[in-house]
Write a protein that holds these residues in place. Structure first.
Motif, mmCIF file in Angstrom:
data_model
loop_
_atom_site.group_PDB
_atom_site.id
_atom_site.type_symbol
_atom_site.label_atom_id
_atom_site.label_comp_id
_atom_site.label_asym_id
_atom_site.label_seq_id
_atom_site.Cartn_x
_atom_site.Cartn_y
_atom_site.Cartn_z
ATOM 1 N N ASP A 184 0.831 -1.204 0.000
ATOM 2 C CA ASP A 184 0.000 0.000 0.000
ATOM 3 C C ASP A 184 0.867 1.256 0.000
ATOM 4 O O ASP A 184 0.539 2.256 -0.651
ATOM 5 C CB ASP A 184 -0.913 0.010 1.231
ATOM 6 C CG ASP A 184 -2.053 -1.003 1.126
ATOM 7 O OD1 ASP A 184 -2.346 -1.456 0.004
ATOM 8 O OD2 ASP A 184 -2.634 -1.339 2.172
ATOM 9 N N GLY A 185 1.984 1.210 0.719
ATOM 10 C CA GLY A 185 2.902 2.338 0.738
ATOM 11 C C GLY A 185 3.553 2.580 -0.603
ATOM 12 O O GLY A 185 3.787 3.731 -1.005
ATOM 13 N N VAL A 186 3.858 1.512 -1.331
ATOM 14 C CA VAL A 186 4.436 1.649 -2.675
ATOM 15 C C VAL A 186 3.427 2.308 -3.608
ATOM 16 O O VAL A 186 3.771 3.211 -4.385
ATOM 17 C CB VAL A 186 4.879 0.286 -3.222
ATOM 18 C CG1 VAL A 186 5.300 0.405 -4.688
ATOM 19 C CG2 VAL A 186 6.026 -0.281 -2.392
ATOM 20 N N ARG A 187 2.165 1.876 -3.537
ATOM 21 C CA ARG A 187 1.139 2.485 -4.387
ATOM 22 C C ARG A 187 0.975 3.976 -4.075
ATOM 23 O O ARG A 187 0.884 4.812 -4.991
ATOM 24 C CB ARG A 187 -0.195 1.754 -4.202
ATOM 25 C CG ARG A 187 -0.331 0.491 -5.044
ATOM 26 C CD ARG A 187 -1.723 -0.106 -4.925
ATOM 27 N NE ARG A 187 -1.854 -0.828 -3.672
ATOM 28 C CZ ARG A 187 -1.579 -2.113 -3.524
ATOM 29 N NH1 ARG A 187 -1.149 -2.819 -4.553
ATOM 30 N NH2 ARG A 187 -1.728 -2.699 -2.353
ATOM 31 N N ALA A 188 0.959 4.318 -2.786
ATOM 32 C CA ALA A 188 0.835 5.724 -2.408
ATOM 33 C C ALA A 188 2.036 6.530 -2.872
ATOM 34 O O ALA A 188 1.903 7.670 -3.334
ATOM 35 C CB ALA A 188 0.673 5.834 -0.886
ATOM 36 N N ALA A 189 3.240 5.918 -2.766
ATOM 37 C CA ALA A 189 4.452 6.605 -3.208
ATOM 38 C C ALA A 189 4.419 6.865 -4.708
ATOM 39 O O ALA A 189 4.816 7.943 -5.172
ATOM 40 C CB ALA A 189 5.681 5.785 -2.838
ATOM 41 N N ARG A 190 3.955 5.899 -5.479
ATOM 42 C CA ARG A 190 3.856 6.074 -6.930
ATOM 43 C C ARG A 190 2.977 7.279 -7.272
ATOM 44 O O ARG A 190 3.304 8.069 -8.167
ATOM 45 C CB ARG A 190 3.284 4.812 -7.578
ATOM 46 C CG ARG A 190 4.306 3.783 -7.995
ATOM 47 C CD ARG A 190 5.115 4.250 -9.192
ATOM 48 N NE ARG A 190 6.015 3.216 -9.689
ATOM 49 C CZ ARG A 190 6.949 3.427 -10.617
ATOM 50 N NH1 ARG A 190 7.114 4.629 -11.132
ATOM 51 N NH2 ARG A 190 7.728 2.452 -11.007
ATOM 52 N N THR A 191 1.887 7.449 -6.565
ATOM 53 C CA THR A 191 1.003 8.586 -6.814
ATOM 54 C C THR A 191 1.717 9.905 -6.524
ATOM 55 O O THR A 191 1.642 10.870 -7.308
ATOM 56 C CB THR A 191 -0.263 8.472 -5.952
ATOM 57 O OG1 THR A 191 -0.956 7.271 -6.293
ATOM 58 C CG2 THR A 191 -1.183 9.659 -6.169
ATOM 59 N N LEU A 192 2.437 9.960 -5.403
ATOM 60 C CA LEU A 192 3.173 11.170 -5.053
ATOM 61 C C LEU A 192 4.307 11.440 -6.037
ATOM 62 O O LEU A 192 4.553 12.593 -6.418
ATOM 63 C CB LEU A 192 3.730 11.035 -3.636
ATOM 64 C CG LEU A 192 2.702 11.056 -2.506
ATOM 65 C CD1 LEU A 192 3.344 10.565 -1.204
ATOM 66 C CD2 LEU A 192 2.138 12.459 -2.322
#
Length: 286
Positions: A184-192
């Motif tokens: 989930d953190g990787v997905r959020a990081a990709r968005t940022l």
């Protein structure tokens, strides 16, 4: 294709690095990563030795603390290693642990500002440009490398917080996410990261490197639990055999990671065995 790496943790004495490099080279590991944690081992010195002891292995430094190192020095060292060992060094820079930066008198009021200025200057110097800049922290007066890399290398940045991750998208060629991050953190990081890239008008490839705390062998679950901290996301880390570890790697890749670096526990007594496990047992299953 997913790139798989492993960490040689600096809790191991430096003299063990040569054998770990030999195993990594012979077992077909994609990348061996090194840390410059205060006050353990030098990232640049360790990387130079690892590159010299190998022929095809890519060596990553994750990461050099920007407050500790003048940007011109980092550019000189990176350019030298890149010309000696073309396309085999993966360089990461970041804020550094703030308590450690305070211990050496290098702590700054705005680590985010420093990292942005640092990345811009470093990338320009490594591209062979002559740089004059007077930022809040980075100040260069007509500086250019006499021996820049023949091809500018990719520069990665490490980050945890949202502002820093977004900054990586705007100023770096890749982002290093540490082992507290789950899928989930990787997905959020990709968005940022994508938001930062769009804001800066950057269109080139941006590589996301996820670190995965992986524990195998006897008492793996207990050893993983002992290594975890309150900062680790609920899904961060994996304990089990090669199939369990490979499944965790695939989950991070599906979330947006391009490279997954497997990290042993700090008290792992067999770094050679860990590298062999990653290259020969986990890698074929990914």
């Amino acid at each position: 294709m997913t790139v798989i790496g492993a960490v040689f943790r600096p809790q191991n004495p430096p003299e063990r690095l040569r054998e770990v490099v030999r195993v990594a080279e012979e077992s077909g590991l994609d990348e061996l990563w090194l840390w410059e944690d205060c006050f353990l081992e030098s990232g640049i010195a360790s990387a130079a030795a690892a590159l010299a002891w190998s022929e095809r292995l890519r060596v990553g430094i994750g990461l050099l603390p920007a407050p500790l190192r003048n940007v011109a020095l980092t550019a000189m060292e990176t350019a030298t290693l890149d010309r000696l060992f073309p396309d085999r060094l993966v360089l990461g820079v970041g804020h550094g642990v703030q308590d450690w930066m305070g211990q050496v008198g290098a702590r700054v009021d705005s680590p985010v500002t420093l990292l942005g200025e640092y990345l811009d200057a470093l990338r320009a110097l490594l591209a062979g440009e002559r740089v004059t800049t007077a930022g809040r922290y980075v100040r260069l007066d007509d500086v250019a490398l006499d021996w820049p890399p023949r091809t500018p290398p990719r520069i990665y940045a490490g980050a945890r917080g949202p502002r820093s991750i977004r900054l990586c998208g705007a100023h770096a060629d890749g982002t290093l996410l540490d082992s507290i991050t789950d899928a989930d953190g990787v997905r959020a990081a990709r968005t940022l990261i994508d938001a930062g890239r769009a804001e800066a008008g950057r269109t080139g490839e941006h590589v996301v490197v996820a670190n995965l705390l992986a524990v195998t062998g006897p008492d793996a679950e207990a050893r993983l639990a002992a290594e975890r901290t309150p900062q680790h996301a609920p899904g961060a880390g994996v304990a089990g055999d090669a199939r369990a570890v490979a499944a965790a790697v695939r989950e991070l890749v599906a979330a947006g990671a391009d490279t997954v670096v497997l990290q042993p526990t700090a008290n792992d007594q067999d770094p050679e065995g860990f590298v062999r496990f990653v290259a020969q047992e986990v890698r074929p299953l990914v």
